[in-house]
Scaffold this active site. Structure first.
Site, PDB file in Angstrom:
ATOM      1  N   LYS A 100       0.629  -1.395   0.135  1.00 24.20           N
ATOM      2  CA  LYS A 100       0.126  -0.415   0.320  1.00 24.20           C
ATOM      3  C   LYS A 100       1.152   1.320  -0.015  1.00 24.20           C
ATOM      4  O   LYS A 100       1.617   1.643   1.362  1.00 24.20           O
ATOM      5  CB  LYS A 100      -1.278   0.090   1.673  1.00 24.20           C
ATOM      6  N   ASP A 140      -2.275   9.459   4.400  1.00 23.14           N
ATOM      7  CA  ASP A 140      -3.726   9.891   4.281  1.00 23.14           C
ATOM      8  C   ASP A 140      -4.673  10.701   5.309  1.00 23.14           C
ATOM      9  O   ASP A 140      -4.144  10.206   6.488  1.00 23.14           O
ATOM     10  CB  ASP A 140      -4.187   7.918   4.831  1.00 23.14           C
ATOM     11  N   LYS A 144     -10.633  13.028   8.495  1.00 25.18           N
ATOM     12  CA  LYS A 144     -10.326  11.678   9.696  1.00 25.18           C
ATOM     13  C   LYS A 144      -9.174  13.042  10.506  1.00 25.18           C
ATOM     14  O   LYS A 144      -9.210  14.395  10.916  1.00 25.18           O
ATOM     15  CB  LYS A 144      -8.451  11.761   9.717  1.00 25.18           C
ATOM     16  N   ASP A 198       1.664   5.989   6.268  1.00 25.98           N
ATOM     17  CA  ASP A 198       0.914   5.116   5.181  1.00 25.98           C
ATOM     18  C   ASP A 198       0.972   4.669   3.706  1.00 25.98           C
ATOM     19  O   ASP A 198       0.096   3.703   2.975  1.00 25.98           O
ATOM     20  CB  ASP A 198      -0.936   5.567   4.887  1.00 25.98           C
ATOM     21  N   ASP A 217     -11.951   7.072   3.782  1.00 25.74           N
ATOM     22  CA  ASP A 217     -11.049   6.644   4.528  1.00 25.74           C
ATOM     23  C   ASP A 217     -10.894   5.394   4.425  1.00 25.74           C
ATOM     24  O   ASP A 217      -9.173   4.827   4.962  1.00 25.74           O
ATOM     25  CB  ASP A 217     -11.357   6.671   6.544  1.00 25.74           C
ATOM     26  N   GLU A 263      -9.201   4.002   1.931  1.00 29.49           N
ATOM     27  CA  GLU A 263      -8.757   4.233   0.836  1.00 29.49           C
ATOM     28  C   GLU A 263      -7.782   3.021   0.409  1.00 29.49           C
ATOM     29  O   GLU A 263      -7.422   2.693  -0.866  1.00 29.49           O
ATOM     30  CB  GLU A 263      -8.076   5.381   0.343  1.00 29.49           C
ATOM     31  N   ARG A 282      -8.019  -0.203   1.243  1.00 30.19           N
ATOM     32  CA  ARG A 282      -8.281  -1.327  -0.081  1.00 30.19           C
ATOM     33  C   ARG A 282      -9.431  -1.227  -1.250  1.00 30.19           C
ATOM     34  O   ARG A 282      -8.413  -2.557  -2.290  1.00 30.19           O
ATOM     35  CB  ARG A 282      -9.170  -1.965   0.522  1.00 30.19           C
TER      36      ARG A 282
HETATM   37  N1  BES Z   1      -4.302   4.736   6.928  1.00 30.13           N
HETATM   38  C1  BES Z   1      -5.318   3.635   7.703  1.00 30.13           C
HETATM   39  C2  BES Z   1      -5.027   2.901   9.190  1.00 30.13           C
HETATM   40  C3  BES Z   1      -4.567   3.299   9.910  1.00 30.13           C
HETATM   41  C4  BES Z   1      -4.384   3.659  10.901  1.00 30.13           C
HETATM   42  C5  BES Z   1      -3.286   2.562   9.428  1.00 30.13           C
HETATM   43  C6  BES Z   1      -3.266   3.538  11.821  1.00 30.13           C
HETATM   44  C7  BES Z   1      -2.079   3.448  10.770  1.00 30.13           C
HETATM   45  C8  BES Z   1      -2.380   3.304  11.795  1.00 30.13           C
HETATM   46  C9  BES Z   1      -7.059   3.670   6.734  1.00 30.13           C
HETATM   47  O1  BES Z   1      -7.127   3.810   5.596  1.00 30.13           O
HETATM   48  C10 BES Z   1      -7.962   4.442   7.245  1.00 30.13           C
HETATM   49  O2  BES Z   1      -7.688   4.811   7.744  1.00 30.13           O
HETATM   50  N2  BES Z   1      -9.264   2.747   8.097  1.00 30.13           N
HETATM   51  C11 BES Z   1      -9.870   3.214   8.529  1.00 30.13           C
HETATM   52  C12 BES Z   1     -10.853   2.636   7.615  1.00 30.13           C
HETATM   53  C13 BES Z   1     -12.410   2.589   8.134  1.00 30.13           C
HETATM   54  C14 BES Z   1     -12.705   3.791   7.690  1.00 30.13           C
HETATM   55  C15 BES Z   1     -13.042   1.446   7.568  1.00 30.13           C
HETATM   56  C16 BES Z   1     -10.002   2.586  10.101  1.00 30.13           C
HETATM   57  O3  BES Z   1      -9.128   1.468  10.346  1.00 30.13           O
HETATM   58  O4  BES Z   1     -10.633   3.563  10.912  1.00 30.13           O
HETATM   59 ZN    ZN Z   2      -5.120   4.655   4.741  1.00 34.05          ZN
HETATM   60 ZN    ZN Z   3      -7.576   5.504   5.421  1.00 30.22          ZN
END
Ligand code: BES
Ligand code: ZN
Ligand code: ZN
Length: 472
Positions: free
Chosen positions: A241, A246, A253, A264, A323, A325, A327
């Site tokens: 990834k 992000d 966020k 990220d 968010d 993103e 995937r």
């Molecule tokens: N990049 C984040 C996940 C992340 C969180 C990486 C903490 C490193 C440290 C990812 O893109 C994300 O924001 N995921 C969301 C998914 C949700 C919207 C289903 C999450 O984990 O809240």
């Molecule tokens: Zn992310």
């Molecule tokens: Zn994200």
């Protein structure tokens, strides 16, 4: 960091020393005083593993690792001891490590711990620190090739850490691809970076959707290591990834936590680092790395919750949270990977907060499909390099959580099992043996975690390298 091998033990009286010993070791050559000898004896008796003696013109650190029945945990203890001895070296720029005990496994693990623990990220400081370890000299009887391999692995882990630590201001998708190119030149693998036009031609709708809000174009790098003496016909494909930042996009966020979203692209960092290690060590294996890269930002044109996106595979995705993103871009890389007829595909991604919450930074959350035996192998290697896998259930039941009313699937599940529904989303785009590694927890730590340091840890590089090597 340079690791050199010394065959002959010539010790000057003012050389700082690190000595691997046990109670049988003959230390006459050190000419320790009576009280020093007594001190050492008592410490050893008390099972002290790290014994420090400060002399007039030098210090000596004795290492005597305790016996641990699990060989993996024993190795890890040696790495951690290597890191701990850094506490006592003050401003030393070089170290001499001598294997008096003649235990090649222990001395290599200790050296690995010292080297990995000595890392610091200084690229963005105007006043360069003049301290910091530069060379480790190793005096032992083992093979030169072991030392060269270790040196290469350490460099590759540092490469990954540097990329992850680099802020968004200095590392956009373009710079990430440039870094991969630089690594390819140094290590000898090939690279091709697809631009936005090519990405459009390939109909990588996921990557394009995430990129819609960005000021900068996306890219997609294909890293290829195909040595003539390769042992495998079907390649091992590594997917990382590469979200260089992000913000969450329109599903923005909160400020707290957004600052570290420069990490990220941790999965991409692992793939670039691992390809570097694999190529520079000349592993006879066909390996391909795929790195889709963009940032994820809100803007007038940004993709929005409710959108439906047509992916590279042809499937449609209902975007319910911008968010989620990672995937979206990984899905395109995973369906693209089909054309390689892969032996196994492993993706690495800082994919979900849920994975980090489930196990913290202590390991990697894993899932797999059609890859039972490869996952077992990877898990064993994870135990050995101490980048351990925590396998999640991957039951059929979770599939319904990503069913959509308006498209083929949706990009988020419910409030539960977030790491797994993210994995299930990715699985939808695979038809080959596949392992998913969610590294959101271990990629970046805010307090020092042994030789993994503080900040980017490089977790995943040693795991991937040893996995590929295990087939050689
Ligand atoms: N990049 C984040 C996940 C992340 C969180 C990486 C903490 C490193 C440290 C990812 O893109 C994300 O924001 N995921 C969301 C998914 C949700 C919207 C289903 C999450 O984990 O809240
Ligand atoms: Zn992310
Ligand atoms: Zn994200």
């Amino acid at each position: 960091m340079k690791i050199t091998l010394k065959r002959k033990l010539t010790i000057n009286t003012n050389d700082n020393l690190i000595l691997l010993i046990d109670k049988k070791s003959n230390l006459d050559f050190l000419n320790l005083s009576k009280s020093e000898n007594q001190f050492l004896k008592t410490q050893l008796k008390n099972k002290k593993e790290l014994i420090y003696i400060n002399q007039y013109n030098r210090w000596i650190q004795f290492i005597s690792p305790k016996k641990i029945s699990s060989s993996n945990l024993h190795l890890e203890n040696c790495r951690l001891l290597g890191d701990r001895l850094l506490d006592n070296i003050a401003t030393a720029k070089s170290l001499l490590i001598v294997d008096i005990k003649n235990n090649q496994t222990e001395i290599l693990a200790i050296t690995e711990g010292v080297a990995l623990g000595s890392y610091s990220f200084n690229n963005r400081k105007t006043k360069k620190a003049s301290t910091g370890l530069k060379t480790i000299s190793l005096c032992k009887r083992s093979k030169r090739s072991d030392v060269i391999e270790l040196q290469n692995i350490v460099n590759s882990v540092f490469l990954c850490r540097d990329l992850v630590n680099e802020p968004f201001s200095h590392l956009k998708a373009k710079e990430l691809a440039a870094a991969a190119k630089k690594a390819s030149k140094e290590a000898g693998f090939k690279i091709k970076t697809l631009n936005k036009q090519k990405i459009k031609q390939l109909k990588m709708g996921g990557l394009l959707a995430v990129n819609q809000g960005s000021l900068d174009p996306p890219n997609f790098s294909i890293l290829t290591w195909g040595p003539k003496n390769a042992k495998n016909k079907k390649p091992i494909v590594l997917v990382g990834k590469g979200i260089v930042y992000d913000t969450g996009g329109l599903s923005l966020k909160p400020t707290k936590g957004m600052d570290i979203m420069k990490v990220d692209m941790g999965g991409a960092g692992c793939v670039i680092g691992a390809m570097h290690a694999i190529a520079i060590n000349n592993l006879p294996m066909n390996v391909i790395g795929l790195v889709p890269a963009t940032d994820n930002r809100p803007s007038g044109n940004a993709y929005a919750p409710g959108d439906v996106v047509k992916m590279h595979s042809g499937a449609t995705v209902e975007v319910l949270n911008t968010d989620a993103e990672g995937r979206m871009i990984l899905a395109d890389a995973l369906s693209f990977a089909k054309k390689y007829n892969p032996k196994i595909v492993i993706d690495l991604a800082t994919l979900t907060g849920a994975a980090a919450r489930a196990i913290g930074h202590y390991g990697i959350v894993s899932m797999h499909q059609k890859a039972e035996k490869e996952h077992l192998r990877l898990k064993a290697i994870g135990d050995n390099v101490h980048e351990r896998l925590a396998e999640m259930p991957f039951w059929e039941d979770y599939n319904k959580l990503i069913k959509s009313d308006v498209a083929d699937i949706k990009n988020i599940g419910g409030p539960e099992a977030g790491a797994i529904t993210a994995g299930k989303f990715l699985a939808y785009f695979t038809d080959y043996p596949w392992i998913h590694l969610d590294i959101a927890g271990p990629t970046y730590v805010t307090t020092r975690y042994g030789y993994r340091g503080k900040g980017a840890t490089g977790t995943g590089v040693r795991l991937l390298y040893q996995f590929v090597k295990s087939y050689c």
